[in-house]
Design a protein around this motif. Structure first.
Motif, PDB file in Angstrom:
ATOM      1  N   LYS A   1     -13.025  57.677  60.995  1.00  0.00           N
ATOM      2  CA  LYS A   1     -13.371  56.615  60.426  1.00  0.00           C
ATOM      3  C   LYS A   1     -11.741  56.907  59.195  1.00  0.00           C
ATOM      4  CE  LYS A   1     -16.175  55.158  55.970  1.00  0.00           C
ATOM      5  NZ  LYS A   1     -16.455  56.057  54.807  1.00  0.00           N
ATOM      6  N   GLY A   2     -12.210  55.362  59.084  1.00  0.00           N
ATOM      7  CA  GLY A   2     -10.167  55.052  58.410  1.00  0.00           C
ATOM      8  C   GLY A   2     -10.952  54.033  57.039  1.00  0.00           C
ATOM      9  N   SER A   3      -9.890  54.676  56.134  1.00  0.00           N
ATOM     10  CA  SER A   3      -9.874  53.805  55.326  1.00  0.00           C
ATOM     11  C   SER A   3      -8.540  52.446  55.261  1.00  0.00           C
ATOM     12  CB  SER A   3      -8.769  54.701  54.220  1.00  0.00           C
ATOM     13  OG  SER A   3      -7.396  54.398  54.876  1.00  0.00           O
ATOM     14  N   VAL A   4      -8.971  51.989  54.361  1.00  0.00           N
ATOM     15  CA  VAL A   4      -8.758  49.885  54.611  1.00  0.00           C
ATOM     16  C   VAL A   4      -7.065  50.130  55.147  1.00  0.00           C
ATOM     17  CG1 VAL A   4      -8.139  47.754  52.966  1.00  0.00           C
ATOM     18  CG2 VAL A   4     -10.261  49.135  53.476  1.00  0.00           C
ATOM     19  N   ASP A   5      -6.319  50.967  54.063  1.00  0.00           N
ATOM     20  CA  ASP A   5      -5.301  51.216  54.606  1.00  0.00           C
ATOM     21  C   ASP A   5      -4.811  51.266  55.895  1.00  0.00           C
ATOM     22  OD1 ASP A   5      -3.464  50.784  52.218  1.00  0.00           O
ATOM     23  OD2 ASP A   5      -4.396  52.626  50.618  1.00  0.00           O
ATOM     24  N   GLU A   6      -5.544  52.657  56.883  1.00  0.00           N
ATOM     25  CA  GLU A   6      -5.404  52.432  57.443  1.00  0.00           C
ATOM     26  C   GLU A   6      -5.760  51.543  58.776  1.00  0.00           C
ATOM     27  OE1 GLU A   6      -6.143  57.354  57.162  1.00  0.00           O
ATOM     28  OE2 GLU A   6      -7.795  56.135  57.891  1.00  0.00           O
ATOM     29  N   VAL A   7      -6.734  50.936  58.519  1.00  0.00           N
ATOM     30  CA  VAL A   7      -7.201  49.740  59.082  1.00  0.00           C
ATOM     31  C   VAL A   7      -5.802  48.522  58.843  1.00  0.00           C
ATOM     32  CG1 VAL A   7      -9.014  48.222  59.487  1.00  0.00           C
ATOM     33  CG2 VAL A   7      -9.607  50.154  59.302  1.00  0.00           C
ATOM     34  N   ILE A   8      -5.592  48.329  57.761  1.00  0.00           N
ATOM     35  CA  ILE A   8      -4.540  47.550  57.618  1.00  0.00           C
ATOM     36  C   ILE A   8      -2.729  47.980  58.316  1.00  0.00           C
ATOM     37  CG2 ILE A   8      -3.492  46.212  55.876  1.00  0.00           C
ATOM     38  CD1 ILE A   8      -5.753  46.301  54.612  1.00  0.00           C
TER      39      ILE A   8
ATOM     40  N   ILE B   1      -1.353  47.451  47.189  1.00  0.00           N
ATOM     41  CA  ILE B   1      -1.887  49.071  47.657  1.00  0.00           C
ATOM     42  C   ILE B   1      -3.767  47.848  47.399  1.00  0.00           C
ATOM     43  CG2 ILE B   1      -1.693  50.945  46.548  1.00  0.00           C
ATOM     44  CD1 ILE B   1      -0.395  50.712  44.516  1.00  0.00           C
ATOM     45  N   SER B   2      -3.799  48.502  49.111  1.00  0.00           N
ATOM     46  CA  SER B   2      -5.368  48.378  49.287  1.00  0.00           C
ATOM     47  C   SER B   2      -6.298  48.981  48.673  1.00  0.00           C
ATOM     48  CB  SER B   2      -5.210  47.997  50.672  1.00  0.00           C
ATOM     49  OG  SER B   2      -4.751  49.402  51.459  1.00  0.00           O
ATOM     50  N   GLY B   3      -5.748  50.748  48.199  1.00  0.00           N
ATOM     51  CA  GLY B   3      -6.906  50.956  47.408  1.00  0.00           C
ATOM     52  C   GLY B   3      -7.114  51.036  46.693  1.00  0.00           C
ATOM     53  N   ASP B   4      -6.670  50.169  45.866  1.00  0.00           N
ATOM     54  CA  ASP B   4      -6.829  49.655  44.451  1.00  0.00           C
ATOM     55  C   ASP B   4      -8.148  49.614  45.019  1.00  0.00           C
ATOM     56  OD1 ASP B   4      -4.843  51.026  43.624  1.00  0.00           O
ATOM     57  OD2 ASP B   4      -3.456  49.108  42.478  1.00  0.00           O
ATOM     58  N   LEU B   5      -8.196  48.459  46.042  1.00  0.00           N
ATOM     59  CA  LEU B   5      -9.637  47.684  45.645  1.00  0.00           C
ATOM     60  C   LEU B   5     -10.237  47.132  46.915  1.00  0.00           C
ATOM     61  CD1 LEU B   5      -7.168  44.466  46.478  1.00  0.00           C
ATOM     62  CD2 LEU B   5      -8.081  44.702  44.212  1.00  0.00           C
ATOM     63  N   GLU B   6     -10.323  48.890  47.685  1.00  0.00           N
ATOM     64  CA  GLU B   6     -11.031  49.247  48.103  1.00  0.00           C
ATOM     65  C   GLU B   6     -12.459  49.307  48.250  1.00  0.00           C
ATOM     66  OE1 GLU B   6     -11.667  53.480  50.493  1.00  0.00           O
ATOM     67  OE2 GLU B   6      -9.312  52.374  51.432  1.00  0.00           O
ATOM     68  N   HIS B   7     -13.264  50.245  47.083  1.00  0.00           N
ATOM     69  CA  HIS B   7     -13.963  50.188  46.252  1.00  0.00           C
ATOM     70  C   HIS B   7     -14.901  49.275  45.079  1.00  0.00           C
ATOM     71  CE1 HIS B   7     -14.659  53.728  48.720  1.00  0.00           C
ATOM     72  NE2 HIS B   7     -13.974  54.093  48.153  1.00  0.00           N
ATOM     73  N   PHE B   8     -13.786  48.698  44.931  1.00  0.00           N
ATOM     74  CA  PHE B   8     -13.727  46.664  43.899  1.00  0.00           C
ATOM     75  C   PHE B   8     -14.302  45.706  44.251  1.00  0.00           C
ATOM     76  CE2 PHE B   8     -12.320  43.383  40.907  1.00  0.00           C
ATOM     77  CZ  PHE B   8     -13.021  44.028  40.098  1.00  0.00           C
ATOM     78  N   CYS B   9     -14.360  45.294  45.786  1.00  0.00           N
ATOM     79  CA  CYS B   9     -13.526  43.849  46.366  1.00  0.00           C
ATOM     80  C   CYS B   9     -15.143  43.664  47.056  1.00  0.00           C
ATOM     81  CB  CYS B   9     -12.676  43.503  46.550  1.00  0.00           C
ATOM     82  SG  CYS B   9     -11.114  43.329  45.948  1.00  0.00           S
ATOM     83  N   ASP B  10     -15.655  42.593  47.655  1.00  0.00           N
ATOM     84  CA  ASP B  10     -16.560  42.403  47.869  1.00  0.00           C
ATOM     85  C   ASP B  10     -15.859  41.889  49.790  1.00  0.00           C
ATOM     86  OD1 ASP B  10     -19.156  41.922  46.245  1.00  0.00           O
ATOM     87  OD2 ASP B  10     -18.051  40.588  45.270  1.00  0.00           O
ATOM     88  N   ASP B  11     -15.494  41.350  49.559  1.00  0.00           N
ATOM     89  CA  ASP B  11     -14.582  40.618  50.610  1.00  0.00           C
ATOM     90  C   ASP B  11     -13.116  41.376  50.552  1.00  0.00           C
ATOM     91  OD1 ASP B  11     -16.932  39.365  51.786  1.00  0.00           O
ATOM     92  OD2 ASP B  11     -16.155  38.182  52.440  1.00  0.00           O
ATOM     93  N   LEU B  12     -12.337  41.503  51.961  1.00  0.00           N
ATOM     94  CA  LEU B  12     -10.608  40.789  51.579  1.00  0.00           C
ATOM     95  C   LEU B  12     -10.212  40.569  52.198  1.00  0.00           C
ATOM     96  CD1 LEU B  12     -10.016  45.413  51.481  1.00  0.00           C
ATOM     97  CD2 LEU B  12      -9.822  43.684  49.766  1.00  0.00           C
ATOM     98  N   TYR B  13      -9.014  39.638  52.359  1.00  0.00           N
ATOM     99  CA  TYR B  13      -8.324  39.050  52.929  1.00  0.00           C
ATOM    100  C   TYR B  13      -7.243  39.602  53.320  1.00  0.00           C
ATOM    101  CZ  TYR B  13     -11.224  34.752  52.810  1.00  0.00           C
ATOM    102  OH  TYR B  13     -11.898  33.790  53.493  1.00  0.00           O
TER     103      TYR B  13
END
Length: 283
Positions: free
Chosen positions: A267-274, A186-198
């Motif tokens: 603008k898109g959320s991380v979920d939408e981009v992925i 669930i990318s939303g869990d990490l959206e405002h927590f992580c510096d980088d995403l893989y």
């Protein structure tokens, strides 16, 4: 560099995982992917539990499979499907942890259990899902680790429990020289927590980006056929047919806002981009 996976390849039957990753100090790295994408295999490679078929995995500058006992103590790990016997009480875990980890911080561990209402004299099997998840994170935090590897630590938790765990991890990162690698489907869990995403999809990294850049510079162009013909297409990544026309993913949102003021840019959320990266059509 705390962790480096260089041209790593690992095959199980018809599934192949291919990785190039770097985990520097003072970073929180998110690993996103559906169940079966290769996240748990990535953690096992980092811990030296399995060896790559090709490439190299280095932790603290050494081959992961060759880490000594002292170096392994500097790694805290949480797997969603592992832990101590549920017939044990938390109180019984303390001497076990002290034996395995000379730097076990018993005072801090007890204080966290009290703060988050984890009973010491109750069998783990009687705990809720959230209590078990918190206990696993407490144990990983309890021996002065420089690197935390957390595989789905918030899976199945409610919003409050997830945020409590993320707050604990933010506290952990207040000491310089540490890093966290945390996975979630669930990318939303990490959206405002992580510096980088893989983002891992079917064994391959399809996205590696700073989280802030995804949120600030990625976007969606909502255009008709006629508007598309007039667009500069250099920075378009994926397309999806929509009832109104087409939605195009770009990693240069501001370019289109400045140079094509007549079109709709969202603008898109991380979920939408992925989702678009995985399901959208390549141009």
């Amino acid at each position: 560099m705390l962790v480096q996976l260089d041209h790593v390849r690992k095959t199980y039957g018809s599934f192949t995982l291919e990785l190039n990753m770097q985990i520097p100090e003072n970073q929180i790295i998110g690993l996103i992917g559906a169940n079966g994408a290769g996240k748990s295999t990535t953690f096992k490679l980092m811990l030296g539990l399995i060896r790559p078929d090709q490439g190299s995995v280095e932790i603290f500058g050494r081959n992961a499979a060759d880490l000594g006992a002292e170096e392994k103590q500097e790694i805290g790990a949480v797997f969603s499907d592992s832990g101590f016997s549920e017939y044990l009480k938390v109180q019984q875990l303390i001497p076990v942890m002290s034996r395995f980890y000379p730097d076990f911080q018993e005072k801090e561990f007890r204080e966290r259990c009290e703060r988050f209402q984890i009973p010491l004299n109750k069998q783990i099997k009687e705990f809720s899902t959230g209590m078990k998840a918190k206990l696993n994170v407490f144990l990983a935090l309890s021996h002065g680790s420089r690197l935390l590897l957390l595989d789905e630590p918030t899976a199945g938790l409610d919003v409050v429990a997830r945020e409590e765990i993320l707050d604990l991890l933010r506290e952990y990162m207040e000491i310089p020289g540490r890093s966290i690698v945390i996975s979630s489907h669930i990318s939303g869990d990490l959206e405002h927590f992580c510096d980088d995403l893989y983002m891992i999809y079917e064994g391959k990294i399809v996205l590696h980006e700073e989280t802030d850049r995804i949120l600030e510079e990625y976007g969606f162009l909502k255009v008709s056929d006629q508007e598309y013909e007039a667009l500069d297409k250099e920075y378009l990544l994926r397309v999806r047919k929509e009832p109104f026309g087409y939605s195009y993913l770009t990693d240069q949102k501001n370019y289109y806002l400045e140079n094509h003021p007549g079109i709709v840019v969202e603008k898109g959320s991380v979920d939408e981009v992925i989702s678009m990266l995985v399901k959208g059509e390549r141009l």
